[in-house]
Design a protein around this motif. Structure first.
Motif, short mmCIF file in Angstrom:
data_model
loop_
_atom_site.label_atom_id
_atom_site.label_comp_id
_atom_site.label_asym_id
_atom_site.label_seq_id
_atom_site.Cartn_x
_atom_site.Cartn_y
_atom_site.Cartn_z
N UNK A 84 0.65 3.93 0.11
CA UNK A 84 -0.39 3.92 1.15
C UNK A 84 -1.22 2.65 1.06
N UNK A 85 -1.46 2.18 -0.19
CA UNK A 85 -2.30 0.99 -0.36
C UNK A 85 -1.76 0.02 -1.42
N UNK A 86 -0.74 0.40 -2.17
CA UNK A 86 -0.22 -0.45 -3.24
C UNK A 86 1.14 -1.02 -2.86
N UNK A 87 1.30 -2.32 -3.00
CA UNK A 87 2.59 -2.94 -2.75
C UNK A 87 3.59 -2.44 -3.77
N UNK A 88 4.75 -2.03 -3.32
CA UNK A 88 5.80 -1.48 -4.18
C UNK A 88 5.41 -0.15 -4.83
N UNK A 89 4.37 0.50 -4.28
CA UNK A 89 3.96 1.80 -4.81
C UNK A 89 4.96 2.88 -4.42
N UNK A 90 4.95 3.98 -5.17
CA UNK A 90 5.85 5.09 -4.89
C UNK A 90 5.59 5.66 -3.50
N UNK A 91 6.65 6.08 -2.84
CA UNK A 91 6.52 6.76 -1.56
C UNK A 91 6.39 8.26 -1.80
N UNK A 92 6.04 8.98 -0.75
CA UNK A 92 5.68 10.39 -0.90
C UNK A 92 6.83 11.23 -1.44
N UNK A 93 8.06 10.87 -1.11
CA UNK A 93 9.21 11.66 -1.56
C UNK A 93 9.52 11.43 -3.03
N UNK A 94 8.87 10.45 -3.66
CA UNK A 94 9.13 10.14 -5.07
C UNK A 94 8.08 10.73 -6.01
N UNK A 176 -20.53 13.25 0.51
CA UNK A 176 -20.40 12.66 -0.82
C UNK A 176 -19.04 12.01 -0.96
N UNK A 177 -18.97 10.96 -1.77
CA UNK A 177 -17.71 10.25 -2.00
C UNK A 177 -17.75 9.63 -3.40
N UNK A 178 -16.60 9.23 -3.88
CA UNK A 178 -16.50 8.67 -5.22
C UNK A 178 -16.89 7.20 -5.25
N UNK A 179 -17.75 6.83 -6.21
CA UNK A 179 -17.98 5.41 -6.44
C UNK A 179 -17.01 4.95 -7.53
N UNK A 180 -17.06 3.69 -7.89
CA UNK A 180 -16.08 3.17 -8.84
C UNK A 180 -16.24 3.79 -10.23
N UNK A 181 -17.47 4.06 -10.64
CA UNK A 181 -17.66 4.67 -11.96
C UNK A 181 -17.13 6.10 -11.98
N UNK A 182 -17.36 6.83 -10.89
CA UNK A 182 -16.85 8.19 -10.81
C UNK A 182 -15.34 8.23 -10.78
N UNK A 183 -14.75 7.26 -10.08
CA UNK A 183 -13.30 7.19 -10.01
C UNK A 183 -12.70 6.85 -11.37
N UNK A 202 -13.00 7.66 -0.69
CA UNK A 202 -13.88 6.49 -0.61
C UNK A 202 -14.99 6.71 0.40
N UNK A 203 -15.96 5.82 0.35
CA UNK A 203 -16.97 5.75 1.39
C UNK A 203 -16.26 5.59 2.74
N UNK A 204 -16.66 6.35 3.71
CA UNK A 204 -16.02 6.34 5.02
C UNK A 204 -15.94 4.94 5.62
N UNK A 205 -16.94 4.10 5.31
CA UNK A 205 -17.01 2.78 5.91
C UNK A 205 -16.37 1.69 5.05
N UNK A 207 -13.92 -0.88 3.47
CA UNK A 207 -12.74 -1.62 3.93
C UNK A 207 -11.81 -1.97 2.77
N UNK A 208 -12.33 -1.94 1.53
CA UNK A 208 -11.51 -2.30 0.36
C UNK A 208 -10.94 -1.10 -0.36
N UNK A 209 -11.46 0.11 -0.10
CA UNK A 209 -10.96 1.36 -0.68
C UNK A 209 -10.82 1.31 -2.21
N UNK A 210 -11.91 1.03 -2.91
CA UNK A 210 -11.82 0.91 -4.38
C UNK A 210 -11.37 2.20 -5.06
N UNK A 211 -11.82 3.34 -4.58
CA UNK A 211 -11.42 4.61 -5.21
C UNK A 211 -9.92 4.84 -5.07
N UNK A 212 -9.39 4.56 -3.90
CA UNK A 212 -7.94 4.69 -3.70
C UNK A 212 -7.17 3.79 -4.68
#
Length: 261
Positions: A84-94, A176-183, A202-205, A207-212
């Motif tokens: 979803x966000x990582x290059x060469x990351x596993x796909x859902x079927x894996x 509520x959402x996860x910040x980087x320390x919580x993640x 992540x925070x709804x707004x 753009x970098x999706x750090x928690x993801x």
């Protein structure tokens, strides 16, 4: 746990042997469906496809019913694959299904808004007195119920197609959402799966999706849009099975809790 190759009518497959630590769960445990239903009225993230269900064959005309489904891979209750966000990351079927089932702890943050820090998560975790080796953590924020009177009744198609309305609803909800320390705390604790009742960990707004990035890079599954509005904090047995869509970045899933008697 092992993998046993078998041949079913000429089709090679593998059966994974899995022994669940059911603990004190008995046959009297209540099965609770915490899946958001998918329909043309299901609320979607701005920019995502709006679900459509079209009748292709009917009992009256063809003698059987068949429908054509059109929806995004992150519609309703769904699992994010690393791809979803990582290059060469596993796909859902894996993904390993064993990491999406087992004893789970639900923490209730429905009275909070804003960042869920490591300190907040640790305090809630300690206060619950959770059993050892819990590997699945579910966060209740009541995001959906804050946006509408009935959390099980999602918004209409007109709202889904209007990003401004969606953002306004989010701003008012104060979810509520996860910040980087919580993640980072989640990864360090050794959780294999994290779930939330909102569109994003992540925070709804953001753009970098750090928690993801932190979670998926740390081999932690992400489940979003759970229906937890009527669920009390505590320990449950959890099951979540995403659709096996080859090469996909995520998939809708059916998520269940089984209460401990």
């Amino acid at each position: 746990m092992g993998k046993t190759p078998i041949d079913v009518k000429g089709i090679f497959t593998q059966v994974e042997e899995f022994q669940a630590e059911m603990g004190k769960l008995t046959a009297h445990g209540k099965i609770i469906d915490i899946t958001v239903p998918i329909s043309p009225f299901t609320r979607t993230f701005p920019g995502d496809p709006i679900p459509a269900i079209e009748k292709v064959c009917t009992l009256e005309e063809e003698g059987y019913a068949v429908s054509k489904l059109s929806l995004g891979s992150h519609t309703g209750t769904h699992v994010d694959a690393p791809s979803h966000i990582l290059k060469n990351g596993l796909t859902i079927d894996k993904l390993e299904l064993k990491s999406l089932m087992g004893p789970a702890l639900i923490l209730d943050f429905s009275s909070l808004s804003g960042e869920l820090t490591a300190r907040i998560l640790e305090k809630a975790f300690q206060n619950m007195g959770a059993p050892e080796n819990i590997q699945i953590l579910l966060l209740k924020t009541e995001a959906f119920s804050r946006k509408q009177g009935n959390a099980g009744n999602l918004s209409t198609q007109s709202t889904e197609s209007d990003p401004q309305s969606m953002e306004l609803g989010k701003e008012k909800s104060g979810s509520a959402y996860l910040d980087e320390s919580g993640t980072a705390w989640i990864v360090e604790k050794g959780f294999k799966t994290i779930g939330i009742d909102d569109f994003s960990v992540d925070n709804f707004y953001s753009e970098t999706l750090p928690a993801h990035h932190i979670l998926l890079s740390g081999n932690v599954n992400i489940i979003e849009c759970l229906e937890l509005s009527s669920i009390r904090a505590g320990t449950y047995f959890f099951l979540c099975l995403p659709l096996k869509i080859e090469g996909c970045d995520g998939a809708p899933a059916r998520a269940l809790l089984i209460s401990y008697s």
